[in-house]
Design a protein around this motif. Structure first.
Motif, PDB file in Angstrom:
ATOM      1  N   SER A  19       0.806  -1.221   0.000  1.00 17.47           N
ATOM      2  CA  SER A  19       0.000   0.000   0.000  1.00 17.47           C
ATOM      3  C   SER A  19       0.841   1.275   0.000  1.00 17.47           C
ATOM      4  CB  SER A  19      -0.964  -0.007   1.187  1.00 17.47           C
ATOM      5  OG  SER A  19      -0.264  -0.201   2.395  1.00 17.47           O
ATOM      6  N   SER A  20       2.088   1.226   0.439  1.00 21.38           N
ATOM      7  CA  SER A  20       2.933   2.417   0.484  1.00 21.38           C
ATOM      8  C   SER A  20       3.876   2.537  -0.720  1.00 21.38           C
ATOM      9  CB  SER A  20       3.765   2.406   1.770  1.00 21.38           C
ATOM     10  OG  SER A  20       4.588   1.259   1.794  1.00 21.38           O
ATOM     11  N   CYS A  21       3.790   1.620  -1.678  1.00 26.64           N
ATOM     12  CA  CYS A  21       4.719   1.582  -2.814  1.00 26.64           C
ATOM     13  C   CYS A  21       4.236   2.497  -3.949  1.00 26.64           C
ATOM     14  CB  CYS A  21       4.852   0.134  -3.302  1.00 26.64           C
ATOM     15  SG  CYS A  21       5.790  -0.050  -4.824  1.00 26.64           S
ATOM     16  N   CYS A  22       5.070   3.484  -4.308  1.00 26.86           N
ATOM     17  CA  CYS A  22       4.671   4.425  -5.359  1.00 26.86           C
ATOM     18  C   CYS A  22       4.650   3.758  -6.738  1.00 26.86           C
ATOM     19  CB  CYS A  22       5.565   5.652  -5.363  1.00 26.86           C
ATOM     20  SG  CYS A  22       7.305   5.316  -5.652  1.00 26.86           S
ATOM     21  N   LEU A  23       5.524   2.780  -6.978  1.00 28.28           N
ATOM     22  CA  LEU A  23       5.513   2.076  -8.265  1.00 28.28           C
ATOM     23  C   LEU A  23       4.258   1.209  -8.398  1.00 28.28           C
ATOM     24  CD1 LEU A  23       9.276   1.109  -8.560  1.00 28.28           C
ATOM     25  CD2 LEU A  23       8.060   2.952  -9.736  1.00 28.28           C
TER      26      LEU A  23
END
Length: 102
Positions: A19-23
């Motif tokens: 959930s925190s991954c920008c990719l």
């Protein structure tokens, strides 16, 4: 490994994410833009997430997330998906999973 295999075999388009991954977020937006809704599995919200990350690496993922499977086959991470999209190869693979309105 069983959970990863089951999720991939039961769903046509699967995105393993955090959930925190920008990719991961970028791929979610790409899929939304082309009119498909992947089955998204957030590894950081699953008690078996770490084990699933190891299973994804054993299946051939260079990094555990994002990991995209289409039709039961590993497509790859952001680089592979974006390269496929830029070369015109992604949309034909996604066509069976597009909503009727697109």
């Amino acid at each position: 490994m069983d959970k990863v295999t089951r999720l991939v075999s039961e769903n046509g388009l699967v995105l393993f994410s955090k959930s925190s991954c920008c990719l991961c977020y970028a791929l979610k937006i790409l899929f939304q833009e082309v009119g498909v809704t992947p089955t998204v599995h957030e590894l950081d919200q699953d008690p078996e997430g770490r084990e699933m990350e190891r299973a994804l690496m054993r299946l051939g993922c260079n990094v555990p997330v994002p990991a995209v499977f289409i039709g039961g086959k590993l497509v790859g991470s952001t680089n592979e998906v974006m390269s496929l999209h830029l070369s015109g190869g992604l949309i034909p693979l996604l066509r069976p999973y597009q909503s009727i309105s697109n």
